[in-house]
Design an enzyme around this catalytic site. Structure first.
Site, PDB file in Angstrom:
ATOM      1  N   HIS A  88     -22.774  -2.388  34.735  1.00  0.00           N
ATOM      2  CA  HIS A  88     -21.742  -1.384  34.484  1.00  0.00           C
ATOM      3  C   HIS A  88     -22.093  -0.050  35.139  1.00  0.00           C
ATOM      4  O   HIS A  88     -21.243   0.613  35.736  1.00  0.00           O
ATOM      5  CB  HIS A  88     -21.561  -1.166  32.982  1.00  0.00           C
ATOM      6  CG  HIS A  88     -20.808  -2.270  32.308  1.00  0.00           C
ATOM      7  ND1 HIS A  88     -20.507  -2.240  30.963  1.00  0.00           N
ATOM      8  CD2 HIS A  88     -20.286  -3.429  32.774  1.00  0.00           C
ATOM      9  CE1 HIS A  88     -19.835  -3.333  30.639  1.00  0.00           C
ATOM     10  NE2 HIS A  88     -19.695  -4.062  31.719  1.00  0.00           N
ATOM     11  N   TYR A  98     -14.130   1.949  27.591  1.00  0.00           N
ATOM     12  CA  TYR A  98     -14.295   1.018  26.470  1.00  0.00           C
ATOM     13  C   TYR A  98     -13.106   1.100  25.515  1.00  0.00           C
ATOM     14  O   TYR A  98     -12.769   0.113  24.859  1.00  0.00           O
ATOM     15  CB  TYR A  98     -15.610   1.300  25.737  1.00  0.00           C
ATOM     16  CG  TYR A  98     -16.820   0.818  26.503  1.00  0.00           C
ATOM     17  CD1 TYR A  98     -17.261  -0.494  26.372  1.00  0.00           C
ATOM     18  CD2 TYR A  98     -17.506   1.665  27.367  1.00  0.00           C
ATOM     19  CE1 TYR A  98     -18.362  -0.949  27.071  1.00  0.00           C
ATOM     20  CE2 TYR A  98     -18.608   1.221  28.079  1.00  0.00           C
ATOM     21  CZ  TYR A  98     -19.028  -0.085  27.935  1.00  0.00           C
ATOM     22  OH  TYR A  98     -20.122  -0.534  28.645  1.00  0.00           O
ATOM     23  N   GLU A 140     -26.083   2.918  29.091  1.00  0.00           N
ATOM     24  CA  GLU A 140     -25.540   3.415  30.364  1.00  0.00           C
ATOM     25  C   GLU A 140     -25.733   4.920  30.497  1.00  0.00           C
ATOM     26  O   GLU A 140     -26.014   5.417  31.602  1.00  0.00           O
ATOM     27  CB  GLU A 140     -24.064   3.026  30.464  1.00  0.00           C
ATOM     28  CG  GLU A 140     -23.871   1.525  30.679  1.00  0.00           C
ATOM     29  CD  GLU A 140     -22.534   0.998  30.203  1.00  0.00           C
ATOM     30  OE1 GLU A 140     -21.580   1.805  30.050  1.00  0.00           O
ATOM     31  OE2 GLU A 140     -22.429  -0.222  29.955  1.00  0.00           O
ATOM     32  N   TYR A 188     -30.928  -3.570  42.607  1.00  0.00           N
ATOM     33  CA  TYR A 188     -29.818  -3.720  43.536  1.00  0.00           C
ATOM     34  C   TYR A 188     -29.028  -2.424  43.602  1.00  0.00           C
ATOM     35  O   TYR A 188     -29.209  -1.516  42.776  1.00  0.00           O
ATOM     36  CB  TYR A 188     -28.901  -4.872  43.102  1.00  0.00           C
ATOM     37  CG  TYR A 188     -28.396  -4.766  41.680  1.00  0.00           C
ATOM     38  CD1 TYR A 188     -27.325  -3.934  41.340  1.00  0.00           C
ATOM     39  CD2 TYR A 188     -28.989  -5.503  40.659  1.00  0.00           C
ATOM     40  CE1 TYR A 188     -26.869  -3.835  40.044  1.00  0.00           C
ATOM     41  CE2 TYR A 188     -28.531  -5.412  39.343  1.00  0.00           C
ATOM     42  CZ  TYR A 188     -27.483  -4.582  39.043  1.00  0.00           C
ATOM     43  OH  TYR A 188     -27.036  -4.480  37.751  1.00  0.00           O
ATOM     44  N   TYR A 205     -25.747  -5.792  45.856  1.00  0.00           N
ATOM     45  CA  TYR A 205     -26.675  -6.468  46.753  1.00  0.00           C
ATOM     46  C   TYR A 205     -28.090  -5.973  46.471  1.00  0.00           C
ATOM     47  O   TYR A 205     -28.324  -4.766  46.331  1.00  0.00           O
ATOM     48  CB  TYR A 205     -26.313  -6.207  48.224  1.00  0.00           C
ATOM     49  CG  TYR A 205     -24.951  -6.758  48.594  1.00  0.00           C
ATOM     50  CD1 TYR A 205     -24.754  -8.128  48.748  1.00  0.00           C
ATOM     51  CD2 TYR A 205     -23.856  -5.912  48.747  1.00  0.00           C
ATOM     52  CE1 TYR A 205     -23.502  -8.640  49.065  1.00  0.00           C
ATOM     53  CE2 TYR A 205     -22.606  -6.412  49.058  1.00  0.00           C
ATOM     54  CZ  TYR A 205     -22.431  -7.779  49.217  1.00  0.00           C
ATOM     55  OH  TYR A 205     -21.189  -8.288  49.521  1.00  0.00           O
ATOM     56  N   VAL A 384     -28.648 -13.178  37.817  1.00  0.00           N
ATOM     57  CA  VAL A 384     -27.513 -13.960  38.281  1.00  0.00           C
ATOM     58  C   VAL A 384     -26.696 -13.085  39.223  1.00  0.00           C
ATOM     59  O   VAL A 384     -26.324 -11.971  38.862  1.00  0.00           O
ATOM     60  CB  VAL A 384     -26.640 -14.429  37.100  1.00  0.00           C
ATOM     61  CG1 VAL A 384     -25.380 -15.119  37.614  1.00  0.00           C
ATOM     62  CG2 VAL A 384     -27.429 -15.379  36.211  1.00  0.00           C
ATOM     63  N   GLY A 386     -23.369 -12.109  40.539  1.00  0.00           N
ATOM     64  CA  GLY A 386     -22.024 -12.304  40.043  1.00  0.00           C
ATOM     65  C   GLY A 386     -22.030 -12.355  38.520  1.00  0.00           C
ATOM     66  O   GLY A 386     -23.022 -12.020  37.867  1.00  0.00           O
TER      67      GLY A 386
END
Length: 394
Positions: A88, A98, A140, A188, A205, A384, A386
């Protein structure tokens, strides 16, 4: 922690909600995108929406969180929440979003379950939602404070390398010439592009350069859809982006980072493009003087398909107690193995912490083998690419 009354209600209704959660998330996204089409165009992954994987991931996370609250009321599922929060944050999700999700999710629940959603049931599941949402908002907020805030920054492509026919590496520097913040090996960045139809799509990525470099390096696999749509962003980057072009990048996020110190044995297992976070991990371990054994395992279709293979080998060889085991389905060379990755005959040292990245069936198989070899489940970590279907599939 759920109140006692809500816990009783959630426990009684979880089977019904769980059985309908797929239809609920289907209705939720339809309502959300009808009301806010810009979210599908400029934030959500249109490919994942078309394939249905994002719906599965949302359903799995809600069900998993509710089950955790009932089974372990005094323990928050921080591993699951942290993984979601990092994703997020890389997208710039804001607290007020939210409220938007809540509105359309609970409208979808009422549509699907009808009269079964009594005021008591609605209040109990509302409590579940806000426990999860407020935990994510807090995580976050901390991530934004650490990174300097949400948002994407312009970066110019300075080099492009063809790693394999389907993987290309880009090296980028800030377009404004400003400083480059550090990152933790295994993290990433989100990359934002404007597609030919004007949509602004964002993908994540892994950083494949060594931590501490003054440029960012990412390696992108072209997603060939087959039964599902081709990857919009990956194909755009392959076909259109060259040195001199500008992309938008987020600050680094992600929690698949080695921990435990220089004397902790590690196992880094990857398959296909899952190799990308492992390259940065190995570079960081080599630069940091890691002393303990490092077991490197990778599976691919062939040596020619093994992206970043030279770096994979070179960084492994820089570590004093490291061994690489490469598996190829075809064209295996001397010193490598033919077939799928199999840990039989590979030493896994006591106290090993394992990091996995690759297709879900691969990671499930490796996790099972590691547990059989005595690795504690809590010491097995994964990424994972995705939507996280590990949760959705139980």
């Amino acid at each position: 922690m759920l109140t006692e009354q809500s816990a009783t209600t959630v426990r009684a209704t979880l089977p019904a909600v769980g059985a309908a959660i797929g239809e609920i998330t289907e209705r939720f996204y339809a309502r959300l995108f009808d009301a806010h089409p810009d979210l599908l165009r400029n934030l959500f992954n249109r490919g994942n929406q078309a394939a249905g994987t994002q719906k599965q991931a949302l359903a799995g996370s809600i069900a998993a969180f509710a089950t955790h609250l009932l089974d372990r009321p005094d323990q928050r599922p921080d591993a699951m929440l942290g993984r979601i929060a990092h994703k997020h944050a890389s997208l710039g999700v804001a607290p007020e979003q939210y409220d938007v999700v809540h509105e359309h999710l609970f409208a979808a629940i009422a549509e699907v379950l009808g009269e079964a959603v009594t005021p008591e049931v609605a209040a109990a599941w509302d409590e579940v939602y806000w426990l999860m949402a407020n935990a994510l908002i807090a995580i976050e907020k901390r991530l934004y404070e650490e990174s300097g805030g949400p948002g994407l920054r312009a970066w110019q492509v300075v080099e492009r390398f063809e790693e394999t026919p389907d993987v290309v590496t880009f090296r980028l520097r800030p377009a404004d010439g400003g400083p480059v913040a550090g990152f933790r090996a295994g993290q990433y960045v989100s990359v934002g592009v404007t597609l030919p139809d004007g949509a602004r799509q964002i993908r994540q990525y892994s950083l494949t350069g060594a931590p501490g470099e003054t440029v960012r390096q990412i390696s992108v696999k072209r997603v060939r859809g087959g039964a599902t749509p081709d990857g919009e962003v990956s194909n755009h980057l392959h076909a259109r982006v060259r040195p001199g072009d500008v992309l938008e990048l987020s600050e680094p996020y992600g929690d698949l980072v080695p921990a435990g110190g220089p004397d902790t044995p590690l196992l880094l297992a990857s398959a296909g493009i899952g190799v990308t976070p492992m390259i940065a991990m190995l570079a960081g371990l080599a630069a940091g003087g890691h002393r303990a054994p490092v077991t490197v395992v990778h599976g691919d279709r062939s040596p020619a398909d093994h992206a970043l293979r030279a770096d994979h080998t070179a960084y492994t060889e820089k570590l004093p107690e490291a061994a690489a085991h490469f598996f190829y389905e075809r064209d295996a060379e001397p010193g490598t193995r033919t077939g799928l990755v199999d840990l039989t005959g590979i030493d896994v040292h006591p106290g090993t912490r394992a990091y996995l990245c690759g297709p879900l069936p691969f990671m499930r198989a490796i996790r099972t083998q590691l547990i059989e070899k005595g690795v504690a489940p809590a010491d097995i970590h994964y990424e994972v690419f995705g939507p996280d279907l590990w949760l959705a599939q139980g």
